[in-house]
Design an enzyme around this catalytic site. Sequence first.
Site, PDB file in Angstrom:
ATOM      1  N   LYS A  83      29.519   6.959  83.285  1.00 33.81           N
ATOM      2  CA  LYS A  83      30.291   6.440  84.425  1.00 33.81           C
ATOM      3  C   LYS A  83      30.911   7.619  85.167  1.00 33.81           C
ATOM      4  O   LYS A  83      31.597   8.458  84.572  1.00 33.81           O
ATOM      5  CB  LYS A  83      31.362   5.494  83.886  1.00 33.81           C
ATOM      6  CG  LYS A  83      31.788   4.418  84.844  1.00 33.81           C
ATOM      7  CD  LYS A  83      32.614   3.383  84.096  1.00 33.81           C
ATOM      8  CE  LYS A  83      33.242   2.396  85.021  1.00 33.81           C
ATOM      9  NZ  LYS A  83      34.191   1.542  84.298  1.00 33.81           N
TER      10      LYS A  83
HETATM   11  O1  G3P Z   1      35.881  -2.092  85.605  1.00 37.55           O
HETATM   12  C1  G3P Z   1      36.952  -1.722  86.390  1.00 37.55           C
HETATM   13  C2  G3P Z   1      38.173  -2.419  85.946  1.00 37.55           C
HETATM   14  O2  G3P Z   1      38.550  -2.005  84.666  1.00 37.55           O
HETATM   15  C3  G3P Z   1      39.316  -2.326  86.878  1.00 37.55           C
HETATM   16  O3  G3P Z   1      39.971  -3.515  86.760  1.00 37.55           O
HETATM   17  O4  G3P Z   1      41.843  -5.049  86.860  1.00 37.55           O
HETATM   18  O5  G3P Z   1      42.241  -2.576  86.566  1.00 37.55           O
HETATM   19  O6  G3P Z   1      41.467  -3.473  88.729  1.00 37.55           O
HETATM   20  P1  G3P Z   1      41.455  -3.652  87.253  1.00 37.55           P
END
Ligand code: G3P
Length: 217
Positions: A83
């Site tokens: 990633k």
């Molecule tokens: O895969 C990306 C994710 O972990 C981000 O999610 O909820 O932190 O915006 P969030």
Amino acid sequence: MKIFIDSADINEIREAAMMGVIDGCTTNPSLLAKAGRKIETAIPEICSVVDGPVSAEVVSVEYEGIVEEGRRLAKIHKNVVVKVPLIAEGLKAVRTFTQEGIKTNVTLCFSASQALLAAKAGATYISPFIGRIDDTSHEGMELIEDIVLIYDNYGFETQVLTASIRSPYHVVQAARAGSHCGTMPFSVIKQLLKHPLTDVGLAQFLADHKKALEKAK
Ligand code: G3P
């Protein structure tokens, strides 16, 4: 649509894998910190549980560092996807990884123009963060529709991996838009399963079964 679990918590990853509903896993430095895990030990453990792509994120921001880190991560297991952040140095590294047959997930995508460049560099997956776009009072899902359309228009093989999913409705919208994959927390996977009428119906069936047994005595 492929369902990935967005987690570094091995217990919930194992539980989701046992349900047979996950096709892969994505991690990031924040998720590893939340789970109190180091990437070197967490990724092999996740790969032993998940039969599919497992994204492991680099923390370098310069080309040489990203390539060195990514090669090391890719050696952990055949299912590791490196990633990489959506920055110029990251795209240079994606090009190198693509030439070397290392799969990549280009992360922190917030625009269709960024997604177009990631595809041109050869990204295996692009991760648009729809929840974080919603947080800014914009429609995150429009970005998924745009990227799916653009990739289809030109036959890019890069898969759209909808990320920052916060609800079951996000999952349904992403699937409607033709996103290849969606990554979500275990809480959302469990919410996908829930329906009050399933619970009511099951309680009724069990109660009727008990009654039938009593009658038959
Ligand atoms: O895969 C990306 C994710 O972990 C981000 O999610 O909820 O932190 O915006 P969030």
